[in-house]
Design a protein around this motif. Structure first.
Motif, PDB file in Angstrom:
ATOM      1  N   ILE A 245       0.843  -1.198   0.000  1.00 49.33           N
ATOM      2  CA  ILE A 245       0.000   0.000   0.000  1.00 49.33           C
ATOM      3  C   ILE A 245       0.873   1.241   0.000  1.00 49.33           C
ATOM      4  CG2 ILE A 245      -1.663   1.337   1.361  1.00 49.33           C
ATOM      5  CD1 ILE A 245      -2.661  -1.322   2.503  1.00 49.33           C
ATOM      6  N   ASP A 246       0.513   2.167  -0.888  1.00 50.50           N
ATOM      7  CA  ASP A 246       1.182   3.465  -0.960  1.00 50.50           C
ATOM      8  C   ASP A 246       0.742   4.310   0.236  1.00 50.50           C
ATOM      9  OD1 ASP A 246       2.445   5.761  -1.795  1.00 50.50           O
ATOM     10  OD2 ASP A 246       1.001   6.235  -3.362  1.00 50.50           O
ATOM     11  N   GLU A 247       1.677   4.711   1.074  1.00 43.56           N
ATOM     12  CA  GLU A 247       1.342   5.567   2.212  1.00 43.56           C
ATOM     13  C   GLU A 247       1.171   7.011   1.739  1.00 43.56           C
ATOM     14  OE1 GLU A 247       0.828   4.870   5.453  1.00 43.56           O
ATOM     15  OE2 GLU A 247       1.178   2.728   5.227  1.00 43.56           O
ATOM     16  N   ASN A 248       0.379   7.764   2.472  1.00 39.55           N
ATOM     17  CA  ASN A 248       0.160   9.174   2.151  1.00 39.55           C
ATOM     18  C   ASN A 248       1.341   9.973   2.710  1.00 39.55           C
ATOM     19  OD1 ASN A 248      -1.032  11.514   1.322  1.00 39.55           O
ATOM     20  ND2 ASN A 248      -2.530  11.603   2.964  1.00 39.55           N
ATOM     21  N   ASP A 249       2.349  10.176   1.860  1.00 38.87           N
ATOM     22  CA  ASP A 249       3.599  10.794   2.312  1.00 38.87           C
ATOM     23  C   ASP A 249       3.561  12.323   2.323  1.00 38.87           C
ATOM     24  OD1 ASP A 249       5.009   8.312   2.562  1.00 38.87           O
ATOM     25  OD2 ASP A 249       5.127   8.242   0.385  1.00 38.87           O
ATOM     26  N   PHE A 250       2.833  12.916   1.357  1.00 38.75           N
ATOM     27  CA  PHE A 250       2.947  14.360   1.145  1.00 38.75           C
ATOM     28  C   PHE A 250       1.615  15.088   1.316  1.00 38.75           C
ATOM     29  CE2 PHE A 250       6.041  12.194  -1.562  1.00 38.75           C
ATOM     30  CZ  PHE A 250       7.210  12.753  -1.087  1.00 38.75           C
ATOM     31  N   PRO A 251       1.635  16.276   1.918  1.00 40.12           N
ATOM     32  CA  PRO A 251       0.429  17.106   1.928  1.00 40.12           C
ATOM     33  C   PRO A 251       0.343  17.870   0.602  1.00 40.12           C
ATOM     34  CG  PRO A 251       2.170  18.228   3.121  1.00 40.12           C
ATOM     35  CD  PRO A 251       2.735  16.898   2.675  1.00 40.12           C
ATOM     36  N   PRO A 252      -0.870  18.318   0.254  1.00 39.11           N
ATOM     37  CA  PRO A 252      -0.980  19.182  -0.929  1.00 39.11           C
ATOM     38  C   PRO A 252      -0.247  20.500  -0.689  1.00 39.11           C
ATOM     39  CG  PRO A 252      -3.137  18.386  -0.208  1.00 39.11           C
ATOM     40  CD  PRO A 252      -2.157  18.036   0.865  1.00 39.11           C
ATOM     41  N   VAL A 253       0.285  21.081  -1.755  1.00 40.44           N
ATOM     42  CA  VAL A 253       1.024  22.340  -1.641  1.00 40.44           C
ATOM     43  C   VAL A 253       0.529  23.299  -2.726  1.00 40.44           C
ATOM     44  CG1 VAL A 253       3.305  23.429  -1.786  1.00 40.44           C
ATOM     45  CG2 VAL A 253       3.079  21.187  -0.720  1.00 40.44           C
ATOM     46  N   PHE A 254       0.202  24.517  -2.307  1.00 39.90           N
ATOM     47  CA  PHE A 254      -0.139  25.567  -3.265  1.00 39.90           C
ATOM     48  C   PHE A 254       1.157  26.239  -3.716  1.00 39.90           C
ATOM     49  CE2 PHE A 254      -4.157  25.133  -1.008  1.00 39.90           C
ATOM     50  CZ  PHE A 254      -5.092  25.228  -2.043  1.00 39.90           C
ATOM     51  N   PRO A 255       1.230  26.695  -4.994  1.00 39.07           N
ATOM     52  CA  PRO A 255       2.459  27.366  -5.462  1.00 39.07           C
ATOM     53  C   PRO A 255       2.810  28.580  -4.605  1.00 39.07           C
ATOM     54  CG  PRO A 255       0.942  26.980  -7.296  1.00 39.07           C
ATOM     55  CD  PRO A 255       0.215  26.590  -6.042  1.00 39.07           C
ATOM     56  N   SER A 256       1.784  29.242  -4.082  1.00 43.50           N
ATOM     57  CA  SER A 256       2.011  30.376  -3.196  1.00 43.50           C
ATOM     58  C   SER A 256       1.018  30.265  -2.039  1.00 43.50           C
ATOM     59  CB  SER A 256       1.780  31.688  -3.954  1.00 43.50           C
ATOM     60  OG  SER A 256       1.799  32.764  -3.041  1.00 43.50           O
ATOM     61  N   SER A 257       1.455  30.609  -0.829  1.00 47.77           N
ATOM     62  CA  SER A 257       0.546  30.505   0.316  1.00 47.77           C
ATOM     63  C   SER A 257      -0.273  31.779   0.491  1.00 47.77           C
ATOM     64  CB  SER A 257       1.332  30.198   1.593  1.00 47.77           C
ATOM     65  OG  SER A 257       2.273  31.220   1.810  1.00 47.77           O
TER      66      SER A 257
ATOM     67  N   ASN B 123      -4.150   9.030  -2.772  1.00 47.47           N
ATOM     68  CA  ASN B 123      -3.357   9.870  -1.871  1.00 47.47           C
ATOM     69  C   ASN B 123      -3.029  11.220  -2.506  1.00 47.47           C
ATOM     70  OD1 ASN B 123      -3.333   7.882   0.067  1.00 47.47           O
ATOM     71  ND2 ASN B 123      -1.379   7.051  -0.539  1.00 47.47           N
ATOM     72  N   GLY B 124      -3.128  11.300  -3.833  1.00 44.44           N
ATOM     73  CA  GLY B 124      -2.856  12.557  -4.530  1.00 44.44           C
ATOM     74  C   GLY B 124      -4.098  13.196  -5.118  1.00 44.44           C
ATOM     75  N   PHE B 125      -5.280  12.608  -4.842  1.00 45.79           N
ATOM     76  CA  PHE B 125      -6.538  13.136  -5.373  1.00 45.79           C
ATOM     77  C   PHE B 125      -7.013  14.270  -4.477  1.00 45.79           C
ATOM     78  CE2 PHE B 125     -11.188  13.207  -5.523  1.00 45.79           C
ATOM     79  CZ  PHE B 125     -11.378  13.407  -6.890  1.00 45.79           C
ATOM     80  N   LEU B 126      -7.159  15.483  -5.041  1.00 47.51           N
ATOM     81  CA  LEU B 126      -7.423  16.666  -4.231  1.00 47.51           C
ATOM     82  C   LEU B 126      -8.853  17.177  -4.359  1.00 47.51           C
ATOM     83  CD1 LEU B 126      -4.158  18.698  -4.905  1.00 47.51           C
ATOM     84  CD2 LEU B 126      -4.635  17.067  -3.084  1.00 47.51           C
ATOM     85  N   THR B 127      -9.392  17.649  -3.230  1.00 44.52           N
ATOM     86  CA  THR B 127     -10.621  18.427  -3.242  1.00 44.52           C
ATOM     87  C   THR B 127     -10.330  19.736  -2.514  1.00 44.52           C
ATOM     88  OG1 THR B 127     -11.359  17.304  -1.237  1.00 44.52           O
ATOM     89  CG2 THR B 127     -12.226  16.474  -3.316  1.00 44.52           C
TER      90      THR B 127
ATOM     91  N   VAL C 261      -8.292  29.115   1.901  1.00 39.19           N
ATOM     92  CA  VAL C 261      -8.701  27.971   1.083  1.00 39.19           C
ATOM     93  C   VAL C 261      -7.790  26.804   1.432  1.00 39.19           C
ATOM     94  CG1 VAL C 261      -8.793  27.105  -1.292  1.00 39.19           C
ATOM     95  CG2 VAL C 261      -9.548  29.430  -0.773  1.00 39.19           C
ATOM     96  N   TYR C 262      -8.371  25.592   1.449  1.00 41.48           N
ATOM     97  CA  TYR C 262      -7.532  24.407   1.646  1.00 41.48           C
ATOM     98  C   TYR C 262      -7.707  23.444   0.488  1.00 41.48           C
ATOM     99  CZ  TYR C 262     -11.818  22.114   3.336  1.00 41.48           C
ATOM    100  OH  TYR C 262     -13.083  21.615   3.439  1.00 41.48           O
ATOM    101  N   ALA C 263      -6.655  22.653   0.261  1.00 43.92           N
ATOM    102  CA  ALA C 263      -6.723  21.497  -0.635  1.00 43.92           C
ATOM    103  C   ALA C 263      -6.509  20.287   0.261  1.00 43.92           C
ATOM    104  CB  ALA C 263      -5.643  21.567  -1.701  1.00 43.92           C
ATOM    105  N   GLU C 264      -7.365  19.282   0.107  1.00 44.99           N
ATOM    106  CA  GLU C 264      -7.283  18.092   0.958  1.00 44.99           C
ATOM    107  C   GLU C 264      -7.159  16.870   0.070  1.00 44.99           C
ATOM    108  OE1 GLU C 264      -9.564  17.183   4.891  1.00 44.99           O
ATOM    109  OE2 GLU C 264     -10.854  16.544   3.227  1.00 44.99           O
ATOM    110  N   ASP C 265      -6.198  15.997   0.391  1.00 46.52           N
ATOM    111  CA  ASP C 265      -6.067  14.761  -0.385  1.00 46.52           C
ATOM    112  C   ASP C 265      -6.983  13.693   0.200  1.00 46.52           C
ATOM    113  OD1 ASP C 265      -4.699  13.526   1.768  1.00 46.52           O
ATOM    114  OD2 ASP C 265      -2.738  14.022   0.945  1.00 46.52           O
ATOM    115  N   ASP C 266      -7.102  12.581  -0.524  1.00 48.39           N
ATOM    116  CA  ASP C 266      -7.987  11.488  -0.091  1.00 48.39           C
ATOM    117  C   ASP C 266      -7.131  10.370   0.506  1.00 48.39           C
ATOM    118  OD1 ASP C 266     -10.407  10.246   0.295  1.00 48.39           O
ATOM    119  OD2 ASP C 266     -10.421   9.284  -1.667  1.00 48.39           O
TER     120      ASP C 266
ATOM    121  N   LYS D 272      -6.092  11.876   5.870  1.00 46.86           N
ATOM    122  CA  LYS D 272      -6.083  12.904   4.828  1.00 46.86           C
ATOM    123  C   LYS D 272      -5.137  14.019   5.263  1.00 46.86           C
ATOM    124  CE  LYS D 272     -10.984  12.010   3.876  1.00 46.86           C
ATOM    125  NZ  LYS D 272     -10.928  11.312   2.625  1.00 46.86           N
ATOM    126  N   LYS D 273      -4.496  14.672   4.278  1.00 43.80           N
ATOM    127  CA  LYS D 273      -3.612  15.792   4.592  1.00 43.80           C
ATOM    128  C   LYS D 273      -4.102  17.025   3.850  1.00 43.80           C
ATOM    129  CE  LYS D 273       0.449  13.125   5.783  1.00 43.80           C
ATOM    130  NZ  LYS D 273       1.859  12.873   5.621  1.00 43.80           N
TER     131      LYS D 273
END
Length: 193
Positions: free
Chosen positions: A87-99, A127-131, A170-175, A180-181
């Motif tokens: 299983i692929d672990e959720n390693d990374f949080p989503p990142v916006f190009p600018s905060s 793990n990389g699918f964003l809402t 605004v937040y981006a959340e992965d699945d 979730k991150k």
């Protein structure tokens, strides 16, 4: 045998599965073929399969054959297939190009698109699918399309009667699994006269 999937972070010596051959005499267990990268080691007398090193997600699933051999006569044996998944672990949080972003919105504009936000996530699959969502909506004056990341105003603003600046978080959340991150971006919206 199809044991429970392993985490990609499983350390060496993690239990995978116990193989049992029904035979009236003692048998020796071995890995016959298919584990070319040497991820597994089997105890020759009890059939317990363990990991031998750190797992690389891209090498899995692995199908290999385990063999039970009569300990007195190597010509008498049987083989069984084992499929191991990781299983692929959720390693990374989503990142916006600018905060922090700054946008201008003329007063009296009807409900309109302000900006499209796009975050990146270095994970794959779900793990990389964003809402997208809004942490603080300022009394429903703003909304976001959870799939596209487009931020909208929901009604016109009046420069003289209302605040002239809004900070929308605004937040981006992965699945992700197991959790979730989120990543965040603050959009400063300046209402212009």
């Amino acid at each position: 045998y199809h044991p429970a999937p392993l985490s990609e972070k499983s350390p060496p010596d993690t239990f995978v599965v116990e193989v049992r051959a029904l035979y009236k005499l003692p048998v020796n267990y071995s890995i016959a073929s298919g584990d070319e990268k040497g991820y597994f080691i089997i105890h020759p007398s009890n059939g317990v399969l363990r990991t031998s090193k750190n797992l690389k997600l891209e090498d899995f699933p692995v199908n290999f054959k385990m063999r039970a051999t009569d300990s007195a006569n190597a010509a008498i044996f049987n083989e069984v297939e084992v499929k191991v998944e990781v299983i692929d672990e959720n390693d990374f949080p989503p990142v916006f190009p600018s905060s922090l972003l700054e946008e201008r919105l003329p007063e009296h504009s009807p409900a309109t698109q302000i900006v499209q936000l796009k975050a990146q996530d270095s994970d794959t699959g779900r793990n990389g699918f964003l809402t997208y969502g809004i942490l603080n909506g300022h009394g429903l004056k703003f909304r976001i399309n959870e799939t596209t990341g487009i931020l909208y105003s929901t009604a016109p603003f009046d420069y003289e009667e209302e605040p002239t600046e809004y900070q929308v978080v605004v937040y981006a959340e992965d699945d992700g699994i197991p959790e979730k991150k989120r990543g965040y971006c603050t959009v400063v919206i300046k209402i212009t006269d």
